[in-house]
Scaffold this motif. Structure first.
Motif, PDB file in Angstrom:
ATOM      1  N   ARG A   6       0.894  -1.053   0.003  1.00 45.66           N
ATOM      2  CA  ARG A   6      -0.038  -0.217   0.065  1.00 45.66           C
ATOM      3  C   ARG A   6       0.856   1.132   0.030  1.00 45.66           C
ATOM      4  N   GLN A   7       0.306   2.348  -0.701  1.00 41.62           N
ATOM      5  CA  GLN A   7       1.214   3.513  -0.500  1.00 41.62           C
ATOM      6  C   GLN A   7       0.010   4.794  -0.338  1.00 41.62           C
ATOM      7  N   LEU A   8       0.360   5.623   0.869  1.00 41.09           N
ATOM      8  CA  LEU A   8      -0.277   6.413   1.264  1.00 41.09           C
ATOM      9  C   LEU A   8       0.348   7.721   0.944  1.00 41.09           C
ATOM     10  N   ILE A   9      -0.633   8.867   0.675  1.00 39.01           N
ATOM     11  CA  ILE A   9      -0.195  10.224   0.480  1.00 39.01           C
ATOM     12  C   ILE A   9      -0.609  11.137   1.536  1.00 39.01           C
ATOM     13  N   SER A  10       0.428  11.958   2.165  1.00 37.99           N
ATOM     14  CA  SER A  10       0.054  12.876   3.310  1.00 37.99           C
ATOM     15  C   SER A  10       0.226  14.226   2.852  1.00 37.99           C
ATOM     16  N   VAL A  11      -0.756  15.003   3.062  1.00 44.14           N
ATOM     17  CA  VAL A  11      -0.459  16.655   2.939  1.00 44.14           C
ATOM     18  C   VAL A  11      -0.838  17.261   4.273  1.00 44.14           C
ATOM     19  N   VAL A  12      -0.001  18.089   4.755  1.00 43.07           N
ATOM     20  CA  VAL A  12      -0.081  18.999   5.736  1.00 43.07           C
ATOM     21  C   VAL A  12       0.225  20.473   5.408  1.00 43.07           C
ATOM     22  N   LEU A  13      -0.686  21.398   5.564  1.00 42.49           N
ATOM     23  CA  LEU A  13      -0.381  22.896   5.227  1.00 42.49           C
ATOM     24  C   LEU A  13      -0.404  23.603   6.450  1.00 42.49           C
ATOM     25  N   HIS A  14       0.462  24.850   6.700  1.00 40.48           N
ATOM     26  CA  HIS A  14       0.695  25.605   7.809  1.00 40.48           C
ATOM     27  C   HIS A  14       0.395  24.779   9.163  1.00 40.48           C
ATOM     28  N   SER A  15       1.645  24.112   9.164  1.00 37.78           N
ATOM     29  CA  SER A  15       1.634  23.052  10.310  1.00 37.78           C
ATOM     30  C   SER A  15       2.754  23.611  11.429  1.00 37.78           C
ATOM     31  N   ASP A  16       2.304  23.374  12.649  1.00 32.64           N
ATOM     32  CA  ASP A  16       3.489  23.690  13.775  1.00 32.64           C
ATOM     33  C   ASP A  16       4.395  22.670  13.711  1.00 32.64           C
ATOM     34  N   ASP A  17       3.925  21.436  13.171  1.00 32.16           N
ATOM     35  CA  ASP A  17       5.131  20.319  13.438  1.00 32.16           C
ATOM     36  C   ASP A  17       4.760  19.246  12.295  1.00 32.16           C
ATOM     37  N   ARG A  18       5.378  19.714  10.954  1.00 29.50           N
ATOM     38  CA  ARG A  18       5.000  18.948   9.816  1.00 29.50           C
ATOM     39  C   ARG A  18       5.453  17.509   9.915  1.00 29.50           C
ATOM     40  N   TYR A  19       6.388  17.324  10.357  1.00 34.62           N
ATOM     41  CA  TYR A  19       6.872  15.734  10.610  1.00 34.62           C
ATOM     42  C   TYR A  19       6.142  14.892  11.568  1.00 34.62           C
ATOM     43  N   GLY A  20       5.613  15.617  12.511  1.00 34.66           N
ATOM     44  CA  GLY A  20       4.920  14.828  13.393  1.00 34.66           C
ATOM     45  C   GLY A  20       3.524  14.616  13.021  1.00 34.66           C
ATOM     46  N   ASP A  21       3.277  15.713  12.568  1.00 34.66           N
ATOM     47  CA  ASP A  21       1.688  15.499  12.062  1.00 34.66           C
ATOM     48  C   ASP A  21       1.432  14.516  10.798  1.00 34.66           C
ATOM     49  N   THR A  22       2.812  14.562   9.882  1.00 32.61           N
ATOM     50  CA  THR A  22       2.655  13.508   8.884  1.00 32.61           C
ATOM     51  C   THR A  22       2.959  12.022   9.187  1.00 32.61           C
ATOM     52  N   MET A  23       3.770  12.036  10.246  1.00 38.09           N
ATOM     53  CA  MET A  23       3.871  10.332  10.823  1.00 38.09           C
ATOM     54  C   MET A  23       2.518   9.804  11.471  1.00 38.09           C
ATOM     55  N   ALA A  24       1.980  10.781  12.132  1.00 37.65           N
ATOM     56  CA  ALA A  24       0.750  10.617  12.868  1.00 37.65           C
ATOM     57  C   ALA A  24      -0.344  10.138  11.714  1.00 37.65           C
ATOM     58  N   LEU A  25      -0.536  10.840  10.472  1.00 38.81           N
ATOM     59  CA  LEU A  25      -1.192  10.637   9.672  1.00 38.81           C
ATOM     60  C   LEU A  25      -1.020   9.400   8.943  1.00 38.81           C
ATOM     61  N   LEU A  26       0.097   9.081   8.485  1.00 35.29           N
ATOM     62  CA  LEU A  26       0.577   7.802   7.957  1.00 35.29           C
ATOM     63  C   LEU A  26       0.398   6.778   8.882  1.00 35.29           C
ATOM     64  N   ASP A  27       0.704   6.699  10.117  1.00 31.42           N
ATOM     65  CA  ASP A  27       0.588   5.550  11.000  1.00 31.42           C
ATOM     66  C   ASP A  27      -0.884   5.220  11.202  1.00 31.42           C
ATOM     67  N   TYR A  28      -1.682   6.082  11.219  1.00 32.15           N
ATOM     68  CA  TYR A  28      -3.289   6.143  11.243  1.00 32.15           C
ATOM     69  C   TYR A  28      -3.533   5.399   9.922  1.00 32.15           C
ATOM     70  N   GLY A  29      -3.126   5.811   8.824  1.00 27.30           N
ATOM     71  CA  GLY A  29      -3.326   5.033   7.535  1.00 27.30           C
ATOM     72  C   GLY A  29      -3.206   3.502   7.350  1.00 27.30           C
ATOM     73  N   PHE A  30      -2.019   3.392   7.854  1.00 26.73           N
ATOM     74  CA  PHE A  30      -1.452   2.056   7.669  1.00 26.73           C
ATOM     75  C   PHE A  30      -2.111   1.192   8.783  1.00 26.73           C
TER      76      PHE A  30
END
Length: 409
Positions: free
Chosen positions: A271-295
């Motif tokens: 599986r491949q997931l795509i995450s987008v975060v805009l105007h984030s206080d923690d873009r890497y933390g937000d992205t990892m949380a989203l990807l973990d959630y999806g997987f």
């Protein structure tokens, strides 16, 4: 001059191509059966409103806008202000690189103009008259986030930055990114230069289908020598490539107006997931949380495979009485793992067809609804050709169907 001529010919071809309908040379067409128009494979039902599947314990993100998308299906697994217009900063370079890959050749030599060399902020530090390959400029744009490289690419592909921006907006509309408008190829602040979290995910999903683009955005480091201008050591600005399991792209972006932005992708277990975060206080933390959630909260379910017969439709006037319908492509959807998924298949096709019929004629669609929302569509094609019966056999068939005692003389 040559590049401007090429752009003019491209524009002429585009206008002619979109203005003249093309008909089948012979035989019935899809329009004859009044079926819905086909949607591009990569869009699914991209024109429909964004919805978010309800997984278990959805993450909280600091970003003002965010989207998590399943790359294979286009489904949105998480959305926050998905269609909100926002400055995309250097995530703009995703579309710039895509157009360069589709419109040029990696080994083409590009001469840097004074205008391109003068672009400031993040740059490759190019010089007027410098000659590099298109591939080297693409690495500079995507890894180093070089704004000067983007302008050099734009001028090479379309003759001018303005021409290239026109192509960017045309491509965005073609792919369904209806909330986007681009004013430059690099993402530096400009009035009206906007996109959305959903549009960026949509553009990235399409771009990731290109093997060259995938290779570029997954590269951590690229070094090369460009005599007499010196050596280049380009490190990818996307830190997830070093820190997150399966990370394979895509692009960072930062300006004072856009804030910290990140379009990312990761692959695990097919599986491949795509995450987008805009105007984030923690873009890497937000992205990892989203990807973990999806997987962890979703899985893919295959509903029909490419070429698989789905059902049959009666045929009148043919050598056979029915024709099988097959799916044009494999159709899979993402479903929650913590509860039985609510998946519905909706079949849309005429009740009867009339011979003759060619093989692979689009005559219907199979729509898939998950959790009460439409998420994917596959066209249904005729699985075989059907010849029309000779006139005398059609006449005899009509005679046999008549009630007893009817005089046909």
């Amino acid at each position: 001059m040559l590049s401007r001529l090429i752009f003019s010919l491209f524009l002429l071809g585009y206008l002619v191509g979109t203005g003249i309908p093309v008909a089948l040379a012979a035989g019935p067409s899809a329009e004859d059966y009044r079926v819905q128009p086909a949607l591009p494979v990569f869009l699914n039902l991209g024109e429909l409103p964004v919805f978010s599947l309800s997984g278990q314990d959805p993450p909280r993100v600091t970003a003002d806008a965010a989207v998590l998308m399943e790359a294979s299906t286009g489904q949105v697994l998480f959305a926050k202000n998905a269609h909100q217009l926002r400055p995309p900063a250097s995530t703009t370079k995703i579309l710039t690189a895509l157009l360069a890959i589709e419109g040029g050749r990696l080994n083409q030599v590009v001469t840097v103009s004074p205008r391109a060399a003068a672009v400031g902020e993040s740059s490759m530090h190019l010089f007027p008259g410098q000659r590099l390959t298109l591939e080297q400029l693409l690495y500079g744009a995507l890894l180093r986030s070089g704004n000067d490289a983007c302008v050099a690419i734009a001028e090479h592909i379309a003759g001018s930055e303005g021409n290239f921006v026109f192509l960017m907006n045309e491509k965005a509309r073609e792919l369904g990114a209806s909330h986007s408008h681009f004013c430059n190829p690099h993402g530096l602040p400009a009035p009206g230069h906007v996109s959305s979290a959903y549009d960026l995910a949509l553009l990235t999903r399409y771009a990731l289908k290109n093997s060259t683009f995938r290779a570029l955005v997954s590269t951590r480091y690229r070094g090369f020598v460009n005599p007499p201008w010196g050596e280049y050591h380009l490190h990818n600005t996307n830190r997830l490539l070093w820190s997150y399991q399966g990370a394979d792209g895509v692009k960072t972006g930062t300006t004072s107006e856009a804030g910290m932005c990140l379009v990312a992708s990761a692959s695990r277990g097919g599986r491949q997931l795509i995450s987008v975060v805009l105007h984030s206080d923690d873009r890497y933390g937000d992205t990892m949380a989203l990807l973990d959630y999806g997987f962890t909260s979703f899985k893919n379910m295959t509903l029909v495979k490419e070429g698989q017969a789905f059902r049959s439709i009666p045929v009148t006037g043919g050598v056979v009485s029915a024709v099988p319908l097959v799916s044009e492509r494999t159709l899979a959807v993402a479903v929650p793992v913590h509860r039985p998924p609510a998946v519905e298949k909706r079949f849309n096709a005429p009740a009867v067809l009339t011979a003759p019929l060619p093989k692979a004629l689009p005559v219907g669609t199979l729509d898939v609804w998950v959790e009460g929302e439409p998420v994917a569509r596959a066209r249904l094609l005729t699985g075989r050709s059907v010849q029309r019966l000779p006139a005398y056999r059609l006449w005899w068939k009509k005679v046999r169907a008549m009630p007893p005692g009817v005089n046909i003389s």
